[in-house]
Design an enzyme around this catalytic site. Sequence first.
Site, mmCIF file in Angstrom:
data_model
loop_
_atom_site.group_PDB
_atom_site.id
_atom_site.type_symbol
_atom_site.label_atom_id
_atom_site.label_comp_id
_atom_site.label_asym_id
_atom_site.label_seq_id
_atom_site.Cartn_x
_atom_site.Cartn_y
_atom_site.Cartn_z
ATOM 1 N N HIS A 242 116.233 54.431 51.119
ATOM 2 C CA HIS A 242 116.707 53.449 50.142
ATOM 3 C C HIS A 242 118.081 53.874 49.639
ATOM 4 O O HIS A 242 118.267 55.060 49.308
ATOM 5 C CB HIS A 242 115.711 53.352 48.973
ATOM 6 N N GLN B 88 125.549 59.344 53.882
ATOM 7 C CA GLN B 88 124.551 60.337 53.476
ATOM 8 C C GLN B 88 123.164 59.974 54.015
ATOM 9 O O GLN B 88 122.381 60.846 54.387
ATOM 10 C CB GLN B 88 124.487 60.443 51.937
ATOM 11 N N ARG C 177 111.180 43.738 54.827
ATOM 12 C CA ARG C 177 109.914 43.111 54.444
ATOM 13 C C ARG C 177 109.101 44.095 53.597
ATOM 14 O O ARG C 177 109.081 45.289 53.887
ATOM 15 C CB ARG C 177 109.092 42.735 55.687
ATOM 16 N N ASN D 132 110.572 55.478 54.011
ATOM 17 C CA ASN D 132 111.615 54.483 53.820
ATOM 18 C C ASN D 132 112.881 55.186 53.362
ATOM 19 O O ASN D 132 112.828 56.218 52.685
ATOM 20 C CB ASN D 132 111.174 53.460 52.759
#
Length: 212
Positions: free
Chosen positions: A109, A173, A91, A107
């Site tokens: 990514h 990773q 979200r 976060n």
Amino acid sequence: MITLGVLVSGGGTNLQAILDAIAAGRLDAKVAVVVSNVASAGGLARARAAGVPALTIDHRAFPDRAAFDAAVVAALREHGVDVVVLAGFMRVVTATLLDAFPMRVVNIHPALLPAFPGIHGPRQALAYGVKVAGCTVHFVDAGTDTGPVIAQAAVPVRDDDDEGRLAARILEQEHALLPRVLQWMSEGRVRVVPPDAPGDRARVTVEEDRGT
Ligand code: GRF
């Protein structure tokens, strides 16, 4: 020691990497609560298996993103969370969450930002034909995958890669990088350097390990 609130939407392998690092003594942190917008998220099962409070807050039950975020903030506050970790959370968060935890939302990514923001990072990397891919841990700002970069890890893209093989290599990773960054934060070594001039970006520096 930092108290983490982890938001998940899927399998929760990054959450598991955090839990494993804490159990192994590599991460001086506590996961106080795991919240998912999806009741069936594997991350909730992983939290329960680790004895961590696991909550579902269904975004569909709220009139808008800000109302959903307010419910998430209330749950995080209730559990004394210092740092919010988006780990496979699908979200887009709003100022409601970001203002409650300024420069305390991170976060993970699966791409080397600013390349390939949004969903399907590995798929975008393959489609573009890059030779190096990887993952990024960054502070979350009001954009999508646009916040100040804290750390990155690179992997080679092989000629015979498909999306699954590349995503798996990147995910490996991610599982190493995210707990490492959280440990740096636990040690107070992560600094946000304000932009030099309007329009510039804030940058992140990580102090050398004082070896204490
Ligand atoms: C990971 O690639 C993460 O970078 C992305 O979602 C994927 C699944 O994460 N945001 P997890 O297994 O649910 O932690």
